[in-house]
Design a protein around this motif. Structure first.
Motif, PDB file in Angstrom:
ATOM      1  N   ASP A  53      -7.407  28.910 -44.763  1.00  0.00           N
ATOM      2  CA  ASP A  53      -6.590  29.496 -45.829  1.00  0.00           C
ATOM      3  C   ASP A  53      -6.382  30.987 -45.590  1.00  0.00           C
ATOM      4  O   ASP A  53      -5.303  31.526 -45.863  1.00  0.00           O
ATOM      5  CB  ASP A  53      -7.262  29.274 -47.189  1.00  0.00           C
ATOM      6  N   TRP A  54      -7.415  31.663 -45.095  1.00  0.00           N
ATOM      7  CA  TRP A  54      -7.311  33.095 -44.818  1.00  0.00           C
ATOM      8  C   TRP A  54      -6.271  33.340 -43.725  1.00  0.00           C
ATOM      9  O   TRP A  54      -5.451  34.253 -43.823  1.00  0.00           O
ATOM     10  CB  TRP A  54      -8.672  33.646 -44.404  1.00  0.00           C
ATOM     11  N   ARG A  55      -6.285  32.507 -42.689  1.00  0.00           N
ATOM     12  CA  ARG A  55      -5.302  32.656 -41.606  1.00  0.00           C
ATOM     13  C   ARG A  55      -3.893  32.455 -42.129  1.00  0.00           C
ATOM     14  O   ARG A  55      -2.965  33.183 -41.753  1.00  0.00           O
ATOM     15  CB  ARG A  55      -5.599  31.652 -40.477  1.00  0.00           C
ATOM     16  N   ASP A  56      -3.736  31.464 -42.994  1.00  0.00           N
ATOM     17  CA  ASP A  56      -2.410  31.181 -43.546  1.00  0.00           C
ATOM     18  C   ASP A  56      -1.915  32.347 -44.397  1.00  0.00           C
ATOM     19  O   ASP A  56      -0.745  32.730 -44.331  1.00  0.00           O
ATOM     20  CB  ASP A  56      -2.472  29.893 -44.375  1.00  0.00           C
ATOM     21  N   THR A  57      -2.823  32.946 -45.181  1.00  0.00           N
ATOM     22  CA  THR A  57      -2.449  34.043 -46.068  1.00  0.00           C
ATOM     23  C   THR A  57      -2.143  35.321 -45.308  1.00  0.00           C
ATOM     24  O   THR A  57      -1.176  36.035 -45.614  1.00  0.00           O
ATOM     25  CB  THR A  57      -3.574  34.317 -47.088  1.00  0.00           C
ATOM     26  N   HIS A  58      -2.960  35.634 -44.296  1.00  0.00           N
ATOM     27  CA  HIS A  58      -2.841  36.920 -43.610  1.00  0.00           C
ATOM     28  C   HIS A  58      -1.958  36.892 -42.370  1.00  0.00           C
ATOM     29  O   HIS A  58      -1.451  37.924 -41.948  1.00  0.00           O
ATOM     30  CB  HIS A  58      -4.235  37.430 -43.233  1.00  0.00           C
ATOM     31  N   HIS A  59      -1.818  35.732 -41.760  1.00  0.00           N
ATOM     32  CA  HIS A  59      -1.037  35.661 -40.517  1.00  0.00           C
ATOM     33  C   HIS A  59       0.095  34.644 -40.589  1.00  0.00           C
ATOM     34  O   HIS A  59       0.884  34.554 -39.642  1.00  0.00           O
ATOM     35  CB  HIS A  59      -1.944  35.315 -39.329  1.00  0.00           C
ATOM     36  N   GLY A  60       0.142  33.868 -41.669  1.00  0.00           N
ATOM     37  CA  GLY A  60       1.189  32.865 -41.795  1.00  0.00           C
ATOM     38  C   GLY A  60       1.119  31.793 -40.735  1.00  0.00           C
ATOM     39  O   GLY A  60       2.127  31.198 -40.366  1.00  0.00           O
ATOM     40  N   GLU A  61      -0.082  31.515 -40.243  1.00  0.00           N
ATOM     41  CA  GLU A  61      -0.239  30.522 -39.200  1.00  0.00           C
ATOM     42  C   GLU A  61      -0.164  29.112 -39.776  1.00  0.00           C
ATOM     43  O   GLU A  61      -0.559  28.862 -40.913  1.00  0.00           O
ATOM     44  CB  GLU A  61      -1.585  30.699 -38.481  1.00  0.00           C
ATOM     45  N   VAL A  62       0.338  28.193 -38.964  1.00  0.00           N
ATOM     46  CA  VAL A  62       0.333  26.789 -39.346  1.00  0.00           C
ATOM     47  C   VAL A  62      -1.115  26.327 -39.427  1.00  0.00           C
ATOM     48  O   VAL A  62      -1.932  26.642 -38.554  1.00  0.00           O
ATOM     49  CB  VAL A  62       1.101  25.937 -38.309  1.00  0.00           C
TER      50      VAL A  62
END
Length: 206
Positions: free
Chosen positions: A175-184
């Motif tokens: 979830d952190w990656r999605d929030t901060h980097h917009g990663e799939v």
């Protein structure tokens, strides 16, 4: 004079002989299935486990580099290196501490990793050991990685003991990656994913 009664004899059912066309269809289907099984067996040797070992460069709490091979530790997900978590009302660098935990577990020993799947970045999904210690399992037990398709019982124990990130609150690494980097969102490294990867790997050579 009474007449004795006797049951009527049962008539045995005799299946009509199958037509020539039906037999040819059956033989054809059997031949196709056997052929597919033989071809599948011949391709299974292409799904090979890759093993690599050496001195590790530790990138973060769940990824290392051995020589030219980038490795994502299978079945776990650690906080990203720049991720922060919260404990006792204050933020702290849980991603940095997760990496330091892996550094302590390896303790300068040679690392050996094995696996055959790869993530969407091309990294080998590996089960890694150092000095006989299962690094994937140990990171979850220490509370510096969450279960990500494996090691659920180890995570439950770490959570109950408030080890590592479980001593406070945190965003799940994905979830952190999605929030901060917009990663799939990366799929979990579980059994279903492994089966799907095996099928794709086999058919990739056809």
């Amino acid at each position: 004079m009474s007449r004795s009664w006797s049951p009527r004899p049962r008539r045995r059912y005799v299946a009509p002989p199958r037509s020539l066309w039906r037999r040819l269809v059956d033989y054809g289907l059997t031949s196709i299935i056997l052929g597919l099984l033989i071809l599948l067996a011949a391709r299974l040797d292409r799904v090979e486990t890759r093993k690599t070992q050496g001195v590790a460069i530790i990138n973060d709490g769940d990824s290392i580099t051995l020589g030219t091979e980038r490795i994502r530790m299978r079945g776990i997900d650690a906080p990203e290196y720049t991720q922060t978590c919260r404990r006792n009302g204050a933020d702290y660098p849980c991603g940095t501490l997760a990496r330091q935990s892996l550094v302590r577990l390896i303790a300068g020993k040679p690392v050996s990793c094995a696996g055959w799947q790869r993530d969407r970045y091309g990294r080998l999904l590996g089960d890694c050991t150092a000095g006989g210690k299962d690094l994937n399992r140990a990171q979850v037990e220490a509370g510096w990685a969450v279960a990500y398709g494996d090691f659920e019982s180890e995570e439950a124990i770490a959570r109950a003991g408030k080890a590592g990130i479980w001593a406070g609150t945190f965003d799940q690494p994905q979830d952190w990656r999605d929030t901060h980097h917009g990663e799939v969102v990366e799929r979990k490294h579980g059994t279903l994913a492994s089966i799907g990867d095996a099928v794709r790997e086999i058919f990739r050579f056809w």
